[in-house]
Scaffold this motif. Sequence first.
Motif, PDB file in Angstrom:
ATOM      1  N   ILE A 157       0.878  -1.177   0.000  1.00 26.49           N
ATOM      2  CA  ILE A 157       0.000   0.000   0.000  1.00 26.49           C
ATOM      3  C   ILE A 157       0.914   1.227   0.000  1.00 26.49           C
ATOM      4  N   ALA A 158       0.797   2.042  -1.029  1.00 27.02           N
ATOM      5  CA  ALA A 158       1.742   3.155  -1.202  1.00 27.02           C
ATOM      6  C   ALA A 158       1.613   4.200  -0.092  1.00 27.02           C
ATOM      7  N   GLU A 159       0.369   4.522   0.255  1.00 35.53           N
ATOM      8  CA  GLU A 159       0.195   5.530   1.305  1.00 35.53           C
ATOM      9  C   GLU A 159      -0.738   5.009   2.388  1.00 35.53           C
ATOM     10  N   PRO A 160      -0.211   4.151   3.240  1.00 29.43           N
ATOM     11  CA  PRO A 160      -1.058   3.541   4.270  1.00 29.43           C
ATOM     12  C   PRO A 160      -1.533   4.574   5.293  1.00 29.43           C
ATOM     13  N   ILE A 161      -2.762   4.403   5.786  1.00 26.91           N
ATOM     14  CA  ILE A 161      -3.238   5.324   6.817  1.00 26.91           C
ATOM     15  C   ILE A 161      -2.520   4.998   8.130  1.00 26.91           C
ATOM     16  N   ILE A 162      -2.427   6.021   8.968  1.00 34.58           N
ATOM     17  CA  ILE A 162      -1.679   5.868  10.216  1.00 34.58           C
ATOM     18  C   ILE A 162      -2.472   4.992  11.179  1.00 34.58           C
ATOM     19  N   SER A 163      -1.771   4.060  11.824  1.00 36.74           N
ATOM     20  CA  SER A 163      -2.426   3.175  12.788  1.00 36.74           C
ATOM     21  C   SER A 163      -1.677   3.231  14.112  1.00 36.74           C
ATOM     22  N   ALA A 164      -2.416   3.076  15.205  1.00 38.20           N
ATOM     23  CA  ALA A 164      -1.775   3.051  16.519  1.00 38.20           C
ATOM     24  C   ALA A 164      -1.073   1.710  16.722  1.00 38.20           C
ATOM     25  N   ALA A 165      -1.494   0.694  15.967  1.00 38.42           N
ATOM     26  CA  ALA A 165      -0.980  -0.659  16.179  1.00 38.42           C
ATOM     27  C   ALA A 165       0.466  -0.810  15.714  1.00 38.42           C
ATOM     28  N   HIS A 166       0.791  -0.204  14.603  1.00 37.75           N
ATOM     29  CA  HIS A 166       2.144  -0.363  14.051  1.00 37.75           C
ATOM     30  C   HIS A 166       2.396   0.693  12.993  1.00 37.75           C
ATOM     31  N   GLU A 167       3.682   0.934  12.733  1.00 40.72           N
ATOM     32  CA  GLU A 167       4.021   1.781  11.599  1.00 40.72           C
ATOM     33  C   GLU A 167       3.897   0.946  10.337  1.00 40.72           C
ATOM     34  N   SER A 168       3.602   1.592   9.219  1.00 40.20           N
ATOM     35  CA  SER A 168       3.502   0.882   7.945  1.00 40.20           C
ATOM     36  C   SER A 168       4.468   1.511   6.954  1.00 40.20           C
ATOM     37  N   GLN A 169       4.941   0.693   6.018  1.00 38.75           N
ATOM     38  CA  GLN A 169       5.846   1.237   5.005  1.00 38.75           C
ATOM     39  C   GLN A 169       5.656   0.519   3.675  1.00 38.75           C
ATOM     40  N   PHE A 170       5.655   1.308   2.604  1.00 39.77           N
ATOM     41  CA  PHE A 170       5.575   0.751   1.258  1.00 39.77           C
ATOM     42  C   PHE A 170       6.870  -0.003   0.953  1.00 39.77           C
ATOM     43  N   SER A 171       6.747  -1.222   0.419  1.00 37.48           N
ATOM     44  CA  SER A 171       7.914  -2.038   0.112  1.00 37.48           C
ATOM     45  C   SER A 171       7.749  -2.693  -1.256  1.00 37.48           C
ATOM     46  N   PRO A 172       8.491  -2.209  -2.256  1.00 41.37           N
ATOM     47  CA  PRO A 172       8.380  -2.815  -3.594  1.00 41.37           C
ATOM     48  C   PRO A 172       8.760  -4.301  -3.574  1.00 41.37           C
ATOM     49  N   LEU A 173       9.657  -4.689  -2.674  1.00 45.10           N
ATOM     50  CA  LEU A 173      10.071  -6.094  -2.594  1.00 45.10           C
ATOM     51  C   LEU A 173       8.862  -7.017  -2.418  1.00 45.10           C
ATOM     52  N   HIS A 174       7.863  -6.563  -1.651  1.00 45.13           N
ATOM     53  CA  HIS A 174       6.707  -7.415  -1.383  1.00 45.13           C
ATOM     54  C   HIS A 174       5.822  -7.645  -2.616  1.00 45.13           C
ATOM     55  N   GLY A 175       6.013  -6.840  -3.626  1.00 48.10           N
ATOM     56  CA  GLY A 175       5.254  -7.034  -4.857  1.00 48.10           C
ATOM     57  C   GLY A 175       6.049  -7.810  -5.897  1.00 48.10           C
ATOM     58  N   ALA A 176       7.258  -8.260  -5.533  1.00 50.03           N
ATOM     59  CA  ALA A 176       8.158  -8.867  -6.522  1.00 50.03           C
ATOM     60  C   ALA A 176       8.287 -10.377  -6.334  1.00 50.03           C
ATOM     61  N   ALA A 177       8.546 -11.082  -7.439  1.00 53.90           N
ATOM     62  CA  ALA A 177       8.728 -12.538  -7.420  1.00 53.90           C
ATOM     63  C   ALA A 177       9.899 -12.928  -6.517  1.00 53.90           C
ATOM     64  N   SER A 178      10.926 -12.092  -6.460  1.00 49.37           N
ATOM     65  CA  SER A 178      12.114 -12.437  -5.667  1.00 49.37           C
ATOM     66  C   SER A 178      11.756 -12.600  -4.193  1.00 49.37           C
ATOM     67  N   PHE A 179      10.690 -11.905  -3.766  1.00 49.09           N
ATOM     68  CA  PHE A 179      10.261 -12.043  -2.369  1.00 49.09           C
ATOM     69  C   PHE A 179       9.906 -13.509  -2.062  1.00 49.09           C
ATOM     70  N   CYS A 180       9.216 -14.156  -2.970  1.00 45.32           N
ATOM     71  CA  CYS A 180       8.806 -15.556  -2.785  1.00 45.32           C
ATOM     72  C   CYS A 180      10.021 -16.487  -2.890  1.00 45.32           C
ATOM     73  N   ALA A 181      10.991 -16.064  -3.713  1.00 48.20           N
ATOM     74  CA  ALA A 181      12.169 -16.899  -3.966  1.00 48.20           C
ATOM     75  C   ALA A 181      12.910 -17.223  -2.678  1.00 48.20           C
ATOM     76  N   GLY A 182      12.916 -16.290  -1.738  1.00 48.57           N
ATOM     77  CA  GLY A 182      13.631 -16.483  -0.479  1.00 48.57           C
ATOM     78  C   GLY A 182      13.283 -17.809   0.174  1.00 48.57           C
ATOM     79  N   CYS A 183      12.048 -18.272   0.019  1.00 54.22           N
ATOM     80  CA  CYS A 183      11.659 -19.573   0.593  1.00 54.22           C
ATOM     81  C   CYS A 183      11.325 -20.613  -0.463  1.00 54.22           C
ATOM     82  N   HIS A 184      10.974 -20.198  -1.673  1.00 51.75           N
ATOM     83  CA  HIS A 184      10.497 -21.208  -2.620  1.00 51.75           C
ATOM     84  C   HIS A 184      11.592 -21.858  -3.430  1.00 51.75           C
ATOM     85  N   ASP A 185      12.784 -21.265  -3.427  1.00 55.43           N
ATOM     86  CA  ASP A 185      13.890 -21.941  -4.089  1.00 55.43           C
ATOM     87  C   ASP A 185      14.737 -22.577  -2.997  1.00 55.43           C
ATOM     88  N   LEU A 186      14.978 -23.867  -3.172  1.00 54.92           N
ATOM     89  CA  LEU A 186      15.572 -24.663  -2.091  1.00 54.92           C
ATOM     90  C   LEU A 186      16.738 -25.492  -2.609  1.00 54.92           C
TER      91      LEU A 186
END
Length: 447
Positions: A157-186
């Motif tokens: 989410i590019a511009e997450p609304i502010i929450s008391a529970a936690h800070e949020s941050q936009f992360s392009p890595l989470h939208g990328a195939a390489s993110f899955c690779a960290g666990c799916h390539d063995l």
Amino acid sequence: MKTLRTILTLIPLACGGGGSPSGPDELLSDELSMPREPTVALDGFASAEQCGLCHEAHYLEWSTSGHAYAMIDPVFRAFVAVRQEHYGGKQDMFCLQCHSPIGTRGGDIVPGFDFADLQPITLEGVTCESCHKVASLARPYNSGHVLDPDGPMRGTIAEPIISAAHESQFSPLHGAASFCAGCHDLREVSGLVLERPYGEWQGSPAAAAGVQCQGCHMPSYEGPAVVGGPTRRLHRHTWIGAGIPLLEGFLTAEEKASLRAEVKRLLASAARVDITADTSVRAGDVVDLFVAVTNNIAAHNFPTGSTFNRQAWVEVVVRDSDGRIVFATGTLDAGGEPSGSSLAAPGAPELLRLGSILVDERGEPVLFPWRAAEHVSNALGPLRERVFRLRVPTGRAARGPLSAEARILFRAFSPTALRALGLDEYAAGLEIHEVSRDRIRVELRPP
Ligand code: HEC
Ligand code: HEC
Ligand code: HEC
Ligand code: HEC
Ligand code: HEC
């Protein structure tokens, strides 16, 4: 880092293909994902249930997924038990580093650990924060994620609304195939590549078109990311694949039925079979059948992932005009395994295998990846076609037309393998999915 990586690759050679290492120095470790001392605190992570208070949809979807099942999976546990025994506990972190990155880095997974003693957060497997507290990727395989428990919650989410529970941050890595690779390539400790959907994706037509793993395995829909929040483009957290949890009670009957339907739909989109033959043949001749198998997936092989556990094959059955079987390959034998030529049935038509097998130095198939010297794969590359030619003898008295039917079949595990692991009760529950089917008639002229 470099020296530790060297240790990771040298130990198996020292073990000579499976002997038990001895002495504390031979504990298999890695600074990032299998540290000797905890690098994160278990209580620095929150349970998925807590996230569910606000992220209702994500929690409900995740709870039915393979990611929530990763540590309670009886097949996983049975494999781990054998490996624990084999290496006397010295390699106990290896299989756990992706199935519970938090437990492995947090000191819960220690040599000789027992599943019964693990903390709840470890048993949550691939829980919310094992993905959303990922800050970066150190390597695209073997639990290559860098966890940052004190950091913000990262997502797309590019511009997450502010929450008391936690800070949020936009992360392009989470939208990328390489993110899955960290666990799916063995890769096994020996360096043997066991699973590589990401490796297959790189250079695939899907990668060229910018389609990531998320595009198929986390399809998007509109809804609030948080109860009462604004409408967002959400991503399904069900991660439909080819597996249906075997453990009773993990899913309700209703959830299981809906998952089964989704798995069947995904598999039906995966590959296709077409069968052709000479249209007119004389009785007594050999009929040439051509069975073409196409992988419809633009992103990775069919099958992919743990292909050495999975079974994918082509069944071909030819019947005469009386319905009598005159030729067959890939039908089930008495042990419930797809039949084909083997020592037990010499001369039978070859099994048209699409998955992979692990073999030892002598070329004998092995069940346990750590005993394998080679990984032999017949999987089809993205959008690739393969044509098998089958030679079907007919008798001079044979009566046409012949009917020839080909089916691509898929099963998550071999029943023989489950029985070898002592999981007989699950062998009966295995399902064979039909991926694709085609049928032709072959006219027979008199001899
Ligand atoms: C690199 C991360 C990683 C490591 C290390 C790892 N796994 Fe897995 N495991 C996965 C992923 C990802 C899947 C899902 C793959 C698929 O379904 O094709 C999986 C699936 C499985 C499954 C099938 C689960 C099911 O019910 O369908 C078993 C069994 C399993 N792993 C056992 C092991 C064992 C035993 C080890 C140690 C030798 C191990 N894993 C190490 C990531 C890993
Ligand atoms: C008290 C409510 C609350 C709780 C509890 C909560 N969150 Fe959030 N979270 C939010 C709100 C509000 C947003 C912003 C949503 C938006 O902008 O649409 C958010 C956003 C996110 C995002 C998106 C970040 C981005 O920029 O893409 C992620 C990921 C996330 N939360 C994960 C979690 C996880 C994991 C937990 C549990 C450890 C959790 N949240 C607990 C309220 C909460
Ligand atoms: C174009 C759509 C598409 C994309 C993109 C895609 N997949 Fe798949 N995936 C499928 C289909 C269809 C199947 C079912 C057939 C199969 O199991 O091979 C599947 C199956 C899987 C399975 C289950 C395999 C098994 O037998 O347990 C895993 C794991 C997987 N994909 C991981 C990935 C990863 C990781 C990526 C990104 C590198 C990815 N997929 C990208 C369509 C896709
Ligand atoms: C296997 C990793 C993984 C796990 C586990 C996981 N997520 Fe996510 N989540 C993602 C990814 C990746 C995205 C972004 C997908 C994209 O943009 O393509 C995402 C997106 C989100 C978002 C932003 C809205 C959206 O749907 O895009 C929220 C909120 C969120 N996740 C909450 C959770 C919660 C709560 C849990 C646990 C109940 C959880 N996630 C478990 C990987 C994960
Ligand atoms: C922290 C490690 C981790 C990450 C990150 C991760 N996975 Fe997984 N995934 C696993 C494990 C482990 C399993 C197998 C669980 C089991 O069944 O035992 C799995 C299972 C799956 C399955 C089900 C496979 C089947 O056979 O049905 C799919 C699909 C999948 N993951 C897709 C993804 C996608 C897409 C991403 C990236 C957005 C991703 N995963 C990120 C560890 C991970």
